[in-house]
Design a protein around this motif. Structure first.
Motif, PDB file in Angstrom:
ATOM      1  N   ALA A  46      -3.832  18.750 -11.690  1.00  0.00           N
ATOM      2  CA  ALA A  46      -2.759  19.094 -12.597  1.00  0.00           C
ATOM      3  C   ALA A  46      -1.043  19.120 -11.265  1.00  0.00           C
ATOM      4  CB  ALA A  46      -2.699  20.672 -12.123  1.00  0.00           C
ATOM      5  N   ASP A  47      -2.397  18.354  -9.652  1.00  0.00           N
ATOM      6  CA  ASP A  47      -0.656  17.947  -9.091  1.00  0.00           C
ATOM      7  C   ASP A  47      -0.268  16.843  -9.066  1.00  0.00           C
ATOM      8  OD1 ASP A  47      -2.901  17.283  -7.748  1.00  0.00           O
ATOM      9  OD2 ASP A  47      -2.517  19.263  -6.146  1.00  0.00           O
ATOM     10  N   ASP A  48      -1.003  16.065  -9.627  1.00  0.00           N
ATOM     11  CA  ASP A  48      -0.529  14.789  -9.806  1.00  0.00           C
ATOM     12  C   ASP A  48       0.169  14.337 -11.773  1.00  0.00           C
ATOM     13  OD1 ASP A  48      -1.579  14.004  -7.458  1.00  0.00           O
ATOM     14  OD2 ASP A  48      -3.953  13.558  -8.326  1.00  0.00           O
ATOM     15  N   SER A  49       1.068  13.642 -10.542  1.00  0.00           N
ATOM     16  CA  SER A  49       2.027  13.624 -12.023  1.00  0.00           C
ATOM     17  C   SER A  49       1.046  12.010 -12.994  1.00  0.00           C
ATOM     18  CB  SER A  49       3.125  12.438 -11.918  1.00  0.00           C
ATOM     19  OG  SER A  49       4.104  13.382 -11.334  1.00  0.00           O
ATOM     20  N   LEU A  50       1.098  12.375 -14.017  1.00  0.00           N
ATOM     21  CA  LEU A  50       0.860  11.243 -15.485  1.00  0.00           C
ATOM     22  C   LEU A  50       1.256  10.677 -15.379  1.00  0.00           C
ATOM     23  CD1 LEU A  50      -2.006  12.927 -17.996  1.00  0.00           C
ATOM     24  CD2 LEU A  50      -0.174  10.912 -18.104  1.00  0.00           C
ATOM     25  N   ARG A  51       1.291   9.370 -15.069  1.00  0.00           N
ATOM     26  CA  ARG A  51       2.356   8.393 -15.607  1.00  0.00           C
ATOM     27  C   ARG A  51       1.827   7.246 -17.022  1.00  0.00           C
ATOM     28  NH1 ARG A  51       2.032   8.908 -10.991  1.00  0.00           N
ATOM     29  NH2 ARG A  51       0.887   7.038 -10.122  1.00  0.00           N
ATOM     30  N   MET A  52       2.986   6.781 -17.772  1.00  0.00           N
ATOM     31  CA  MET A  52       2.388   5.477 -18.631  1.00  0.00           C
ATOM     32  C   MET A  52       2.852   4.383 -18.856  1.00  0.00           C
ATOM     33  SD  MET A  52       1.356   8.139 -22.106  1.00  0.00           S
ATOM     34  CE  MET A  52       1.179   6.501 -23.100  1.00  0.00           C
ATOM     35  N   GLY A  53       2.681   3.377 -19.139  1.00  0.00           N
ATOM     36  CA  GLY A  53       3.696   2.585 -19.088  1.00  0.00           C
ATOM     37  C   GLY A  53       2.575   1.279 -19.112  1.00  0.00           C
ATOM     38  N   ARG A  54       2.584   0.100 -18.891  1.00  0.00           N
ATOM     39  CA  ARG A  54       1.992  -0.836 -18.865  1.00  0.00           C
ATOM     40  C   ARG A  54       1.529  -1.511 -18.032  1.00  0.00           C
ATOM     41  NH1 ARG A  54       7.023  -4.473 -18.845  1.00  0.00           N
ATOM     42  NH2 ARG A  54       6.944  -5.130 -17.344  1.00  0.00           N
ATOM     43  N   ASP A  55       1.798  -0.801 -16.675  1.00  0.00           N
ATOM     44  CA  ASP A  55       1.239  -1.673 -15.445  1.00  0.00           C
ATOM     45  C   ASP A  55      -0.347  -0.784 -15.277  1.00  0.00           C
ATOM     46  OD1 ASP A  55       0.311  -1.855 -13.043  1.00  0.00           O
ATOM     47  OD2 ASP A  55       2.316  -2.423 -12.591  1.00  0.00           O
ATOM     48  N   THR A  56      -0.933  -1.371 -15.578  1.00  0.00           N
ATOM     49  CA  THR A  56      -2.558  -0.395 -15.190  1.00  0.00           C
ATOM     50  C   THR A  56      -2.672  -0.148 -13.192  1.00  0.00           C
ATOM     51  OG1 THR A  56      -3.473  -2.963 -14.666  1.00  0.00           O
ATOM     52  CG2 THR A  56      -3.308  -1.737 -16.789  1.00  0.00           C
ATOM     53  N   ASN A  57      -1.854  -0.474 -12.684  1.00  0.00           N
ATOM     54  CA  ASN A  57      -2.219  -0.453 -11.025  1.00  0.00           C
ATOM     55  C   ASN A  57      -0.745   0.450 -10.550  1.00  0.00           C
ATOM     56  OD1 ASN A  57      -3.749  -2.035 -10.374  1.00  0.00           O
ATOM     57  ND2 ASN A  57      -1.766  -3.538 -10.157  1.00  0.00           N
ATOM     58  N   ALA A  58       0.322   1.207 -11.705  1.00  0.00           N
ATOM     59  CA  ALA A  58       0.824   2.319 -11.107  1.00  0.00           C
ATOM     60  C   ALA A  58       0.748   3.343 -12.447  1.00  0.00           C
ATOM     61  CB  ALA A  58       2.299   1.734 -11.450  1.00  0.00           C
ATOM     62  N   CYS A  59      -0.114   2.788 -13.350  1.00  0.00           N
ATOM     63  CA  CYS A  59      -0.145   4.585 -14.598  1.00  0.00           C
ATOM     64  C   CYS A  59      -1.491   4.490 -14.540  1.00  0.00           C
ATOM     65  CB  CYS A  59       0.858   3.961 -15.728  1.00  0.00           C
ATOM     66  SG  CYS A  59       2.086   3.045 -15.949  1.00  0.00           S
ATOM     67  N   THR A  60      -1.395   5.881 -14.569  1.00  0.00           N
ATOM     68  CA  THR A  60      -2.796   6.734 -15.440  1.00  0.00           C
ATOM     69  C   THR A  60      -3.197   5.721 -16.509  1.00  0.00           C
ATOM     70  OG1 THR A  60      -1.155   8.400 -14.573  1.00  0.00           O
ATOM     71  CG2 THR A  60      -3.427   8.922 -15.736  1.00  0.00           C
ATOM     72  N   PHE A  61      -2.099   5.796 -17.612  1.00  0.00           N
ATOM     73  CA  PHE A  61      -2.662   5.313 -19.113  1.00  0.00           C
ATOM     74  C   PHE A  61      -1.882   4.136 -19.128  1.00  0.00           C
ATOM     75  CE2 PHE A  61      -3.922   9.847 -19.248  1.00  0.00           C
ATOM     76  CZ  PHE A  61      -5.513   9.641 -19.097  1.00  0.00           C
ATOM     77  N   ALA A  62      -1.959   3.278 -19.758  1.00  0.00           N
ATOM     78  CA  ALA A  62      -2.041   2.443 -19.884  1.00  0.00           C
ATOM     79  C   ALA A  62      -1.726   1.576 -20.836  1.00  0.00           C
ATOM     80  CB  ALA A  62      -2.265   1.009 -19.296  1.00  0.00           C
ATOM     81  N   LEU A  63      -0.075   0.879 -21.633  1.00  0.00           N
ATOM     82  CA  LEU A  63      -0.371   0.329 -23.512  1.00  0.00           C
ATOM     83  C   LEU A  63      -0.073  -0.983 -23.113  1.00  0.00           C
ATOM     84  CD1 LEU A  63       2.781   2.359 -25.203  1.00  0.00           C
ATOM     85  CD2 LEU A  63       0.155   2.603 -25.674  1.00  0.00           C
ATOM     86  N   VAL A  64      -0.684  -1.541 -23.926  1.00  0.00           N
ATOM     87  CA  VAL A  64      -1.368  -3.419 -24.089  1.00  0.00           C
ATOM     88  C   VAL A  64       0.168  -3.775 -24.605  1.00  0.00           C
ATOM     89  CG1 VAL A  64      -2.625  -5.743 -24.289  1.00  0.00           C
ATOM     90  CG2 VAL A  64      -3.330  -2.749 -23.671  1.00  0.00           C
ATOM     91  N   ASP A  65       1.389  -3.882 -23.944  1.00  0.00           N
ATOM     92  CA  ASP A  65       2.614  -4.225 -24.789  1.00  0.00           C
ATOM     93  C   ASP A  65       3.498  -4.465 -23.677  1.00  0.00           C
ATOM     94  OD1 ASP A  65       5.295  -4.380 -25.898  1.00  0.00           O
ATOM     95  OD2 ASP A  65       4.288  -2.726 -27.352  1.00  0.00           O
ATOM     96  N   ALA A  66       3.695  -5.817 -23.943  1.00  0.00           N
ATOM     97  CA  ALA A  66       5.420  -6.855 -22.863  1.00  0.00           C
ATOM     98  C   ALA A  66       6.471  -5.502 -23.125  1.00  0.00           C
ATOM     99  CB  ALA A  66       4.757  -8.213 -22.932  1.00  0.00           C
ATOM    100  N   ARG A  67       6.881  -5.287 -24.488  1.00  0.00           N
ATOM    101  CA  ARG A  67       7.618  -4.691 -24.735  1.00  0.00           C
ATOM    102  C   ARG A  67       7.892  -3.423 -23.718  1.00  0.00           C
ATOM    103  NH1 ARG A  67       7.443  -5.103 -30.553  1.00  0.00           N
ATOM    104  NH2 ARG A  67       5.101  -4.683 -30.230  1.00  0.00           N
ATOM    105  N   VAL A  68       6.930  -2.705 -23.544  1.00  0.00           N
ATOM    106  CA  VAL A  68       7.098  -1.395 -22.761  1.00  0.00           C
ATOM    107  C   VAL A  68       7.231  -1.506 -21.521  1.00  0.00           C
ATOM    108  CG1 VAL A  68       4.857   0.454 -21.549  1.00  0.00           C
ATOM    109  CG2 VAL A  68       5.371  -0.349 -24.260  1.00  0.00           C
ATOM    110  N   SER A  69       7.813  -0.535 -20.730  1.00  0.00           N
ATOM    111  CA  SER A  69       8.493  -0.824 -19.790  1.00  0.00           C
ATOM    112  C   SER A  69       6.675  -0.326 -18.817  1.00  0.00           C
ATOM    113  CB  SER A  69       9.498   0.697 -19.212  1.00  0.00           C
ATOM    114  OG  SER A  69      10.270  -0.141 -19.569  1.00  0.00           O
ATOM    115  N   ARG A  70       7.285  -1.251 -17.379  1.00  0.00           N
ATOM    116  CA  ARG A  70       6.553  -1.611 -15.999  1.00  0.00           C
ATOM    117  C   ARG A  70       5.186   0.207 -16.520  1.00  0.00           C
ATOM    118  NH1 ARG A  70       4.782  -0.984 -10.950  1.00  0.00           N
ATOM    119  NH2 ARG A  70       7.173  -0.506 -10.756  1.00  0.00           N
TER     120      ARG A  70
END
Length: 198
Positions: A46-70
């Protein structure tokens, strides 16, 4: 003095769960969700932000889509004083595009409290997020699933219903009695004077 076992959450603790239901019009066969743990609950601190985007290193969960922001968006858990409920904020991390929550647009780095049920949109993606309450304080769970139909097309209590306006006037006219419909369609700034018969 408390023992270590008394301070650690046990498996019996009911964790708050964020159900994230995804939809994209070209999702079939594209593998957009190939990196997401679909159908499985994932525990998250709970004390960590959950991030979503296309960057697998910077995000907790990633989408495989070049149109999604890093880095597209961030979810952060929080609690109000004297409240047992874990709540969440959502933040737009994309400099390229806006994010909307229940129709309200958020610009870059803007945050918003998430209601218990929210429709989030970015690009062509729609995510229906539903918060399931729990008791544990140190972590929560996230569960992803894919929707076959756009959640904005289904009846959703979090969204106002949208009815197309016909050329003959507003759909509201059909709800008036026949004698009032005879006046024809009204503009929003017109006033209809009614006389009652005695």
């Amino acid at each position: 003095m408390m023992s270590v076992s008394q301070t650690i959450e046990t498996e019996e603790d009911l964790l708050t769960c964020l159900h994230i239901k995804l939809y994209h019009p070209q999702q079939s066969g594209k593998g957009l969700y190939g990196l997401l743990p679909l159908g499985n609950r994932q525990r998250h601190s709970a004390d960590d932000s959950l991030r979503m985007g296309r960057d697998t290193n910077a995000c907790t969960f990633a989408l495989v889509d070049a149109r999604v922001s890093r880095k597209q968006l961030s979810l952060q858990a929080y609690r109000m004083p004297q409240s047992p409920d874990m709540m969440f904020t959502i933040q737009n991390l994309s400099q390229r595009g806006s994010l909307s929550v229940n129709g309200s647009t958020q610009g870059y780095l803007e945050k918003k409290d998430l209601p218990d049920k929210a429709l989030i949109r970015f690009g062509e993606y729609e995510m229906l997020m539903v918060r399931e309450s729990g008791e544990a304080k140190g972590s929560f769970e996230v569960q992803f699933e894919v929707l076959t139909v756009s959640p904005s097309r289904e009846t959703c209590t979090c969204l106002p219903s949208m009815t197309p306006v016909m050329e003959t006037g507003s759909h509201v006219m059909n709800t008036f009695p026949a004698e009032l419909r005879a006046y024809g369609p009204l503009e929003t700034d017109e006033t209809l004077m009614c006389q009652t018969q005695s």
